[in-house]
Design a protein around this motif. Structure first.
Motif: not given
Lengths: 252, 71
Positions: A191, A195, A228-229, A232, A235-236, B45, B48-49, B52, B55
């Motif tokens: 990912r 990106n 954003i990446q 992400v 947060i992931l 939140t 957006i996850l 992702a 995507e």
């Protein structure tokens, strides 16, 4: 039309013993040195007052908003535990993503020849997140930290979610969980790499087609995508760590 | 020529699914935010996850297309 120079792998600049030192390795080290040096300098110069100004104010704003976001996802206690790792991921990836927008990145470099006489071009600076080795490294750190955190919180009960002989259904689910842990590595790595590398190619193509004004909206898009990446990825990792620390429910 | 067609077809097919998925995710998230505006920060939140994840599929096909094109 000018010929585009797009290379999926990072270009080696020179050799050190048996290891090719690539441009993305050097850039990664530079980003680390910058972040460590900046934090070190800032922590020596912290001031305690009602109204903070300047650099300290900006740094506090970034850290505080990240902290509040993490609290809304994982809660106060776990945020305090995971904050250093997640924030480091966020800042490192953010800075290396935004590097690709600086003028000269990917365009200033060394020309050389390979064995067959073809001209090769090696840019001096390549963002680490546009090199698959770097993103794979980050993904490995992230996924192994998820396992370590899960083991720390639940000790041996953590492995119940992977190996479970209570009934055949749970055994199959455990195998699927092992595969999903492995696929996390691939999806994290691809990912980020996809990106950022695609953004670089997009900028290069738009620059080659129309050099003036046309790349501007794409640059804005790349600033957004870089943020954003980074978000992400961080947060992931946090969400997966959070689920790893929760006890595996016995009854559904 | 065929190679270029394959590259274009890879990213076209790979981009189609995630495009639909992201559209559905955002539509549903906006619906949820409209119904319950106090929860919009949390919904955002999670949205957006989800984006992702969807995507990532497009990125896989993009990486495949780039590998086919440039190696």
């Amino acid at each position: 039309m000018t010929k585009l120079n797009v290379s999926i792998s990072a270009e080696p600049l020179f050799r050190l013993g048996n290891i090719d030192i690539t441009n993305s390795m050097l850039t990664g080290i530079a980003v680390s040195v910058f972040l460590v040096g900046f934090s070190f300098w800032l922590s020596r110069n912290l001031k305690l007052s009602k109204s903070v100004k300047g650099v300290q104010n900006v740094a506090e704003m970034i850290i505080e908003s990240l902290y509040n976001l993490m609290v809304s996802v994982a809660g106060e206690a776990k945020t305090k535990e995971f904050f250093p790792l997640i924030a480091t991921f966020f800042l490192y990836i953010l800075f290396s993503n935004w590097l690709e927008l600086l003028p000269g990145v990917g365009t200033i470099g060394i020309m050389g020849m390979d064995h067959e006489g073809k001209t090769l071009f090696a840019p001096l600076v390549r963002p680490p997140s546009a090199d698959f080795n770097a993103t794979l490294g980050l993904a490995l750190i992230s996924v192994s930290m998820i396992q370590i955190v899960g083991f720390k919180h639940l000790s041996f009960a953590y492995f119940q979610r992977f190996i479970n002989f209570k009934n055949p259904m749970k055994f199959v689910m455990g195998l699927l969980d092992i595969i999903s842990e492995l696929s996390k590595i691939i999806s994290f790595a691809f990912r980020l790499f996809g990106n950022i590398f695609a953004g670089e190619v997009l900028l290069a193509v738009s620059l080659a087609l129309i050099p003036f004004l046309a790349p501007l909206p794409f640059m804005g898009l790349e600033i957004f995508i870089g943020l954003i990446q980074a978000l992400v990825f961080a947060i992931l990792t946090l969400v997966f760590m959070n689920t790893a620390t929760l006890p595996h429910e016995e009854e559904h | 020529m065929t190679e270029n067609f394959v590259v274009g077809f890879t990213i076209a097919m790979g981009g189609m699914g995630p495009a639909i998925a992201i559209g559905l995710i955002v539509a549903k998230a906006l619906e949820a935010m409209g119904r319950n505006p106090e929860a919009s920060a949390r919904v955002q939140t999670v949205m957006i996850l989800g984006i992702a994840f969807a995507e990532a599929i497009a990125i896989y096909s993009l990486v495949m297309a780039l590998i086919l094109k440039f190696t």
